[in-house]
Design an enzyme around this catalytic site. Structure first.
Site, PDB file in Angstrom:
ATOM      1  N   ARG A 144       0.927  -1.215   0.041  1.00 27.80           N
ATOM      2  CA  ARG A 144       0.176  -0.128   0.071  1.00 27.80           C
ATOM      3  C   ARG A 144       0.851   1.106  -0.009  1.00 27.80           C
ATOM      4  O   ARG A 144       2.053   1.256   0.480  1.00 27.80           O
ATOM      5  CB  ARG A 144      -0.969   0.097   1.060  1.00 27.80           C
ATOM      6  CG  ARG A 144      -1.682  -1.218   1.424  1.00 27.80           C
ATOM      7  CD  ARG A 144      -2.532  -1.123   2.868  1.00 27.80           C
ATOM      8  NE  ARG A 144      -3.526  -2.055   3.049  1.00 27.80           N
ATOM      9  CZ  ARG A 144      -3.097  -3.306   3.517  1.00 27.80           C
ATOM     10  NH1 ARG A 144      -2.019  -3.441   4.080  1.00 27.80           N
ATOM     11  NH2 ARG A 144      -4.063  -4.385   3.713  1.00 27.80           N
ATOM     12  N   LYS A 168      -2.427  -2.445   8.089  1.00 26.22           N
ATOM     13  CA  LYS A 168      -3.641  -1.639   8.476  1.00 26.22           C
ATOM     14  C   LYS A 168      -3.838  -2.635   9.819  1.00 26.22           C
ATOM     15  O   LYS A 168      -3.295  -3.623  10.108  1.00 26.22           O
ATOM     16  CB  LYS A 168      -4.752  -2.089   7.800  1.00 26.22           C
ATOM     17  CG  LYS A 168      -4.939  -1.271   6.378  1.00 26.22           C
ATOM     18  CD  LYS A 168      -6.377  -1.926   5.867  1.00 26.22           C
ATOM     19  CE  LYS A 168      -6.563  -0.841   4.621  1.00 26.22           C
ATOM     20  NZ  LYS A 168      -7.736  -0.962   3.896  1.00 26.22           N
ATOM     21  N   HIS A 239      -1.620   2.875  -6.078  1.00 26.35           N
ATOM     22  CA  HIS A 239      -2.449   1.428  -5.671  1.00 26.35           C
ATOM     23  C   HIS A 239      -2.594   0.433  -6.851  1.00 26.35           C
ATOM     24  O   HIS A 239      -2.647  -0.675  -6.834  1.00 26.35           O
ATOM     25  CB  HIS A 239      -3.837   1.913  -5.199  1.00 26.35           C
ATOM     26  CG  HIS A 239      -4.194   0.898  -4.055  1.00 26.35           C
ATOM     27  ND1 HIS A 239      -3.812   0.762  -2.825  1.00 26.35           N
ATOM     28  CD2 HIS A 239      -5.386  -0.304  -4.240  1.00 26.35           C
ATOM     29  CE1 HIS A 239      -4.327  -0.323  -2.197  1.00 26.35           C
ATOM     30  NE2 HIS A 239      -5.279  -0.576  -2.923  1.00 26.35           N
ATOM     31  N   ARG A 242      -0.166  -2.063  -6.647  1.00 26.06           N
ATOM     32  CA  ARG A 242      -0.435  -3.212  -5.881  1.00 26.06           C
ATOM     33  C   ARG A 242      -1.414  -3.864  -6.504  1.00 26.06           C
ATOM     34  O   ARG A 242      -1.276  -5.380  -6.289  1.00 26.06           O
ATOM     35  CB  ARG A 242      -1.005  -2.398  -4.565  1.00 26.06           C
ATOM     36  CG  ARG A 242      -1.500  -3.534  -3.680  1.00 26.06           C
ATOM     37  CD  ARG A 242      -2.089  -2.838  -2.183  1.00 26.06           C
ATOM     38  NE  ARG A 242      -3.068  -3.551  -1.165  1.00 26.06           N
ATOM     39  CZ  ARG A 242      -2.389  -4.244  -0.473  1.00 26.06           C
ATOM     40  NH1 ARG A 242      -0.901  -4.577  -0.161  1.00 26.06           N
ATOM     41  NH2 ARG A 242      -3.248  -4.948   0.517  1.00 26.06           N
ATOM     42  N   HIS A 265      -4.001  -9.043   3.670  1.00 28.50           N
ATOM     43  CA  HIS A 265      -5.543  -9.176   3.704  1.00 28.50           C
ATOM     44  C   HIS A 265      -5.895  -9.937   4.740  1.00 28.50           C
ATOM     45  O   HIS A 265      -5.461 -11.108   4.873  1.00 28.50           O
ATOM     46  CB  HIS A 265      -6.235  -9.751   2.422  1.00 28.50           C
ATOM     47  CG  HIS A 265      -6.091  -8.720   1.121  1.00 28.50           C
ATOM     48  ND1 HIS A 265      -6.198  -8.899  -0.142  1.00 28.50           N
ATOM     49  CD2 HIS A 265      -6.089  -7.260   1.246  1.00 28.50           C
ATOM     50  CE1 HIS A 265      -6.311  -8.103  -0.868  1.00 28.50           C
ATOM     51  NE2 HIS A 265      -6.140  -6.780  -0.037  1.00 28.50           N
ATOM     52  N   TYR A 274      -8.734 -10.855  -7.295  1.00 27.57           N
ATOM     53  CA  TYR A 274      -7.864 -10.921  -8.336  1.00 27.57           C
ATOM     54  C   TYR A 274      -7.970 -12.079  -9.261  1.00 27.57           C
ATOM     55  O   TYR A 274      -7.482 -12.272 -10.330  1.00 27.57           O
ATOM     56  CB  TYR A 274      -6.351 -10.925  -7.750  1.00 27.57           C
ATOM     57  CG  TYR A 274      -6.185  -9.658  -7.006  1.00 27.57           C
ATOM     58  CD1 TYR A 274      -5.876  -8.602  -7.929  1.00 27.57           C
ATOM     59  CD2 TYR A 274      -6.321  -9.581  -5.682  1.00 27.57           C
ATOM     60  CE1 TYR A 274      -5.937  -7.311  -7.057  1.00 27.57           C
ATOM     61  CE2 TYR A 274      -6.062  -8.504  -5.025  1.00 27.57           C
ATOM     62  CZ  TYR A 274      -5.823  -7.001  -5.698  1.00 27.57           C
ATOM     63  OH  TYR A 274      -5.672  -5.993  -5.149  1.00 27.57           O
TER      64      TYR A 274
END
Length: 293
Positions: A144, A168, A239, A242, A265, A274
């Protein structure tokens, strides 16, 4: 009283979830707007009818489905907090339906476009070497943009070929470095970073022209500039690299669980996006090249 409860909730949410400042700012804003709409009604008197009226009001202002979904998540977390602290006894958002979100596939770069973007910076210049190293690392590890610009010098180990990333919720993950990115990072460390530092002190790995930490906004404009220079006719951002990283891994046969871990994730459903991109790409190729497509 409402504002005090909002401040207490934001502090609690940060301490218990480690949420980013962006999330905390968005939640604080959502709750302030809701409180202003309530006017003199305290949170203790909010019921399901009021919440439904509020969402009707926000829909009339053309609020997107994703924003509605975020607000509902925010209100639900807030009212659960109020229940736990015995301010209210019932959550007025309990079992409310989330708005249906449109499944839009993100814009991503194919391998040829990534190569064009990589080759756009002038690596004979100081700034070009820095920018090439940043783009290489972004694509090599699928970071990110916040993870990229927040990297500290001690997060990168070129000798052992890995970087340590705080994603995150401040969740840490270790990512392998590719040989090409290592070469560009080594050149940046040796030839560029000391010049940008200008005898100052800064632990940030990637530095701006002023010798301070690179900002998200600055790097966004850098990527946009190189995309235009490379003739890439797509609306891209940092992004996008990514997305390209994950899509190209899936296209080359990487298993979803590995891609999930590399992207950081928490839920594999986010990574499954994806496979949808891969399926859409295959469908396009079939229609384009098959005689009966």
């Amino acid at each position: 009283m409402n504002n005090q409860l909002i401040d207490q909730f934001i502090d609690f949410y940060w301490l218990t979830t480690g949420a980013s400042q962006n999330t905390l700012s968005a939640y604080r804003s959502d709750l302030k707007i809701f409180s202003n709409w309530l006017k003199d009604i305290p949170f203790e008197n909010v019921n399901r009818l009021l919440v439904n009226e509020y969402f009707s009001y926000r829909k009339d202002s053309k609020l997107s489905a994703s924003s509605q979904s975020r607000i509902l998540t925010c209100l639900h977390s807030f009212f659960q907090y109020l229940i736990e602290h015995q301010v209210i006894t019932n959550d007025p958002t309990d079992q409310m339906n989330y708005p249906k979100l449109d499944k839009k596939l993100p814009i991503f770069l194919n391998i040829q476009e990534v190569e064009k973007l990589m080759n756009a910076p002038n690596i004979n210049s100081t700034i070009g070497q820095r920018d090439r190293a940043m783009i290489e690392l972004l694509y090599s590890c699928g970071l990110r943009v916040s993870e990229l610009i927040n990297l500290s010098f001690h997060n990168i180990n070129l000798k052992d070929e890995f970087i340590r990333v705080h994603g995150k919720g401040n969740k840490e993950r270790m990512l392998p470095l590719g040989e090409i990115s290592i070469d560009y990072l080594a050149a940046y460390e040796k030839n560029v970073r000391p010049l940008l530092l200008k005898n100052g002190q800064c632990d940030s790995y990637f530095l701006s022209n002023r010798g301070s930490a690179m900002s998200r906004q600055n790097f966004f404009y850098i990527i946009k500039g190189y995309a235009a220079q490379a003739g890439i006719d797509k609306t891209i951002s940092p992004h996008s690299l990514r997305h390209a990283f994950a899509t190209h891994l899936v296209q080359k046969g990487a298993d979803l669980r590995s891609v999930q871990l590399m992207l950081g994730h928490s839920d594999i459903s986010s990574t499954q996006l994806y496979t949808h991109i891969q399926n859409a790409h295959l469908k396009t190729q079939h229609q384009k090249h098959h005689p009966r497509g």
